[in-house]
Structure formats: structure tokens, C-alpha cells
Design an enzyme around this catalytic site. Structure first.
Site, PDB file in Angstrom:
ATOM      1  N   SER A 106      33.704  -1.835  48.217  1.00  0.00           N
ATOM      2  CA  SER A 106      33.596  -1.254  48.657  1.00  0.00           C
ATOM      3  C   SER A 106      33.386  -1.450  50.057  1.00  0.00           C
ATOM      4  O   SER A 106      33.215  -0.601  51.612  1.00  0.00           O
ATOM      5  CB  SER A 106      33.463   0.126  48.420  1.00  0.00           C
ATOM      6  OG  SER A 106      33.676   0.789  47.919  1.00  0.00           O
ATOM      7  N   LYS A 124      34.943  -1.336  53.088  1.00  0.00           N
ATOM      8  CA  LYS A 124      35.805  -0.468  53.515  1.00  0.00           C
ATOM      9  C   LYS A 124      35.401   0.141  54.823  1.00  0.00           C
ATOM     10  O   LYS A 124      37.053   0.526  55.668  1.00  0.00           O
ATOM     11  CB  LYS A 124      35.837   1.115  52.800  1.00  0.00           C
ATOM     12  CG  LYS A 124      36.062   1.067  51.496  1.00  0.00           C
ATOM     13  CD  LYS A 124      35.413   1.951  50.178  1.00  0.00           C
ATOM     14  CE  LYS A 124      36.662   2.258  48.891  1.00  0.00           C
ATOM     15  NZ  LYS A 124      35.849   3.159  48.227  1.00  0.00           N
ATOM     16  N   TYR A 164      44.511  -3.214  49.277  1.00  0.00           N
ATOM     17  CA  TYR A 164      43.261  -2.442  49.195  1.00  0.00           C
ATOM     18  C   TYR A 164      41.956  -3.013  48.119  1.00  0.00           C
ATOM     19  O   TYR A 164      41.061  -3.201  48.503  1.00  0.00           O
ATOM     20  CB  TYR A 164      43.094  -1.194  48.654  1.00  0.00           C
ATOM     21  CG  TYR A 164      42.154  -0.357  48.415  1.00  0.00           C
ATOM     22  CD1 TYR A 164      41.144  -0.284  48.767  1.00  0.00           C
ATOM     23  CD2 TYR A 164      42.225  -0.417  46.744  1.00  0.00           C
ATOM     24  CE1 TYR A 164      39.867   0.617  48.641  1.00  0.00           C
ATOM     25  CE2 TYR A 164      40.974   0.373  45.950  1.00  0.00           C
ATOM     26  CZ  TYR A 164      39.830   0.574  46.980  1.00  0.00           C
ATOM     27  OH  TYR A 164      38.571   1.440  46.384  1.00  0.00           O
ATOM     28  N   TYR A 201      28.408   7.109  48.782  1.00  0.00           N
ATOM     29  CA  TYR A 201      29.295   8.423  48.076  1.00  0.00           C
ATOM     30  C   TYR A 201      28.372   9.560  47.903  1.00  0.00           C
ATOM     31  O   TYR A 201      27.111   9.668  48.893  1.00  0.00           O
ATOM     32  CB  TYR A 201      29.319   7.716  46.743  1.00  0.00           C
ATOM     33  CG  TYR A 201      30.095   6.215  47.124  1.00  0.00           C
ATOM     34  CD1 TYR A 201      31.444   6.704  47.666  1.00  0.00           C
ATOM     35  CD2 TYR A 201      29.553   5.424  46.913  1.00  0.00           C
ATOM     36  CE1 TYR A 201      32.151   5.602  48.327  1.00  0.00           C
ATOM     37  CE2 TYR A 201      30.557   3.912  47.419  1.00  0.00           C
ATOM     38  CZ  TYR A 201      31.916   4.219  47.905  1.00  0.00           C
ATOM     39  OH  TYR A 201      32.233   2.990  47.814  1.00  0.00           O
ATOM     40  N   VAL A 248      30.359  -1.741  44.208  1.00  0.00           N
ATOM     41  CA  VAL A 248      30.536  -1.936  43.095  1.00  0.00           C
ATOM     42  C   VAL A 248      29.894  -3.377  42.897  1.00  0.00           C
ATOM     43  O   VAL A 248      29.409  -3.700  41.714  1.00  0.00           O
ATOM     44  CB  VAL A 248      31.341  -1.250  42.277  1.00  0.00           C
ATOM     45  CG1 VAL A 248      31.462  -0.012  42.442  1.00  0.00           C
ATOM     46  CG2 VAL A 248      32.730  -1.762  42.099  1.00  0.00           C
TER      47      VAL A 248
END
Ligand code: DON
Length: 305
Positions: free
Chosen positions: A61, A64, A189, A241, A259
Site C-alpha cells: 500500500s 498508493k 493495481y 487506515y 501489508v
């Protein structure tokens, strides 16, 4: 600073056993639960590496952030935020509960999976391959490393098991938020998440953001200033998050977790920091990495608050 980082890693190692490696992507289950390493790369190009700094991991992530940078450069702020919100979700990174409830169906922000998948669909390119190349090239420029590549076993593992991501992407296509071919967008992605790096690569990416979008090693502007500002703000409010608020209090530096066990942190005008520790807390953030950053922030007075 080196001895402070070394001690922080030794202390972080004490708690790696209290977390677990990600298993929902089977290939990630191979991560070393005890590994913990870090790199600090400052805006004068000084690098400090400590602990298991040569551990290879997939960026997950943290990608991102790079996807968002590309989407903002390619479309502008208004177009991106007409399809994605800019508020913390307070839900898990892979939650889709709010997509249906909200009238607009917009994902809450670009750093939850749904938001990152929409952002991926917005990156310039005629097809998924072009779009991946655009993001991959940006990763190479920001890390000053032309050799970072996709780990194909992780990519295949994500593609095979990414059914929750698939469900939310099809929902977003149904809601007219994604226009492109869903499987193509998902492949892009998943590939972005599967790019394999070491902490020094990620610390260099963070150092560009810390240096207001200019590469410290070449003085080349890679990220426009307004884009860089948006990215830092979202890292601070949404980067970890549903633990983002707690992290703000305990660490107080714009950061983004993945992760694969990485946390990338940006200390504005000073340094980029990357930590890796595949053992995760219940939110999907590196447990040892979080502890290292907390200690660094306290001892080096890095918090923005
Ligand atoms: O889409 C996924 O589930 C992963 N490829 C990335 C998720 C992730 O890294 C969330 N981070 N904490």
C-alpha cells in the site's frame, strides 16, 4: 542519530512476536516475522541504514502514494477528488461498507483499497500496461533506482486471491466511478503493490516528498508543489487506515504503511524514513516499524505537533 536508530530497532524487535505476517495474500505469509530494519535518507543525501535493512519486501500500500501522485499530475486535483474523498475512513483498509451507504459512492480517500483502485484507473495511459509503466517509472525516478521490478509470485498470488478488491472494483464500475476495464485496472493495481524494494528505495521516495517534491540527489523537481502538499496531508490523516489518529498522536509524521511490513515516513524539510518489519498489528501496519518510528519521533523531536 545512528545510535538512536539502532536502539529503536533493538527495542522494536522485542515486540515483533506479538504481531503476525499477512496471510490473506498467501505469498506474503513467507515474510520473516522477526525482521526489522530501517533507513533514514535526509535531504542532504546522507543515508543511515540499521537492522535488517537488506530485507526485500513488496511495497504494497505504500504504492498508493505514488499512484496518487501520478493521478494528481495527470488529472488535476478537482478531477481526482470528484471521484475520491479526502477524509479518513475509520474503517479497515479493505472495507467497502461505505461505498454503498454514501450517496456519491465515492471511496473515502485515496489510501484505502477502494480509493487506490479508483486512482489507478485515472492514471494516464491507453491501457493497463501503459498505466503500470507510468506508475513504475515514477517509482524508479522517486527512488533513484532503475532496477526495481514486480515480484511475479506476489503479483500472481494477489491476482488469484484478490476477490474483495475485485468486488469493490466492479461495484465502483457499476457506480460509474471507474470507467476503464476493471480487470485491467486491477492487474495494474496488483502489479503496483507487488513491486519489490528495500528500505533505502522507500526512504529515497520519502526524501523527495520531504524535500517539497524535489529530488535531493539531482535538484530535479519530480512532484509539483501543490501535489506534494496534498500527498503529505493525506498521509498524515489517512496513511495508517483506522490507526491514523493514534499514529498522529504517537508519531506525528506523515506516513504510509503497507501489508508487506513497510512504513514510509516523511519529516518535512528534513528526511525520509522507511522501516520494514513484516509482523503486523490488527490494522495491517508493521508492529515493530510503528514502535521504531515512535521512539525516533520522541528522541529526535520529529512530531509536527
Ligand atoms: O490490495 C491489497 O490488499 C494489498 N495489495 C495492499 C493492501 C495494503 O498494503 C494495506 N496496508 N496496510
Amino acid at each position: 542519530m545512528r545510535s538512536i536508530l539502532k536502539t529503536a530497532i533493538e527495542n522494536g524487535k522485542q515486540i515483533t512476536q506479538s504481531g503476525t505476517v499477512a496471510t490473506y495474500i498467501p505469498e506474503l505469509a513467507k515474510g520473516d516475522r522477526d525482521a526489522l530494519g530501517a533507513c533514514i535518507f535526509d535531504t542532504n543525501c546522507n543515508a543511515i541504514l540499521e537492522g535488517d535493512f537488506d530485507t526485500k519486501f513488496t511495497i504494497q500500500s505504500v504504492s498508493k502514494v505514488i499512484i496518487l501522485i501520478c493521478a494528481l499530475i495527470d488529472n488535476g486535483k478537482d478531477a481526482v477528488f470528484s471521484k475520491i474523498g479526502m477524509e479518513p475512513s475509520a474503517d479497515a483498509f479493505n472495507s467497502m461498507v461505505k461505498l454503498e451507504i454514501k450517496v456519491t459512492h465515492k471511496p473515502s480517500n485515496p489510501f484505502i483499497n477502494a480509493g487506490a483502485i479508483v486512482c489507478t484507473s485515472l492514471v494516464a495511459g491507453d491501457n493497463g500496461i501503459d498505466q503500470f509503466n507510468r506508475i513504475h517509472n515514477m517509482m524508479k525516478r522517486l527512488s533513484n533506482n532503475n532496477n526495481i521490478e514486480v515480484n511475479n509470485s506476489v503479483f500472481k498470488s494477489e491476482k488469484l486471491t484478490g476477490n474483495t478488491n475485485r468486488a469493490m472494483a466492479y461495484y465502483l464500475k457499476g457506480a460509474n466511478i471507474i470507467q476503464k476495464d476493471v480487470e485491467d485496472v486491477l492487474d495494474t493495481y496488483f502489479k503496483c503493490c507487488s513491486v519489490e524494494v528495500v528500505v533505502q528505495d522507500v526512504a529515497r521516495i520519502a526524501s523527495v516528498i520531504a524535500n517539497n517534491g524535489v529530488a535531493p540527489w539531482s535538484n530535479e523537481r519530480i512532484i509539483p508543489e501543490d501535489v506534494n502538499r496534498i500527498v503529505k496531508a493525506l498521509m498524515m490523516t489517512c496513511g495508517l487506515y483506522d490507526k491514523s489518529g493514534q499514529f498522529c498522536i504517537e508519531v506525528g509524521i506523515p506516513s504510509k504503511s503497507g501489508v508487506g511490513g513497510c512504513i514510509m515516513s516523511v519529516v518535512p524539510n528534513r528526511m525520509g524514513i522507511a522501516v520494514v518489519g513484516p509482523s503486523l498489528d490488527v490494522y495491517g501496519n508493521s508492529i515493530g516499524g510503528g514502535r521504531v518510528l515512535e521512539e525516533l519521533s520522541r528522541k529526535l523531536h520529529l512530531s509536527m505537533f
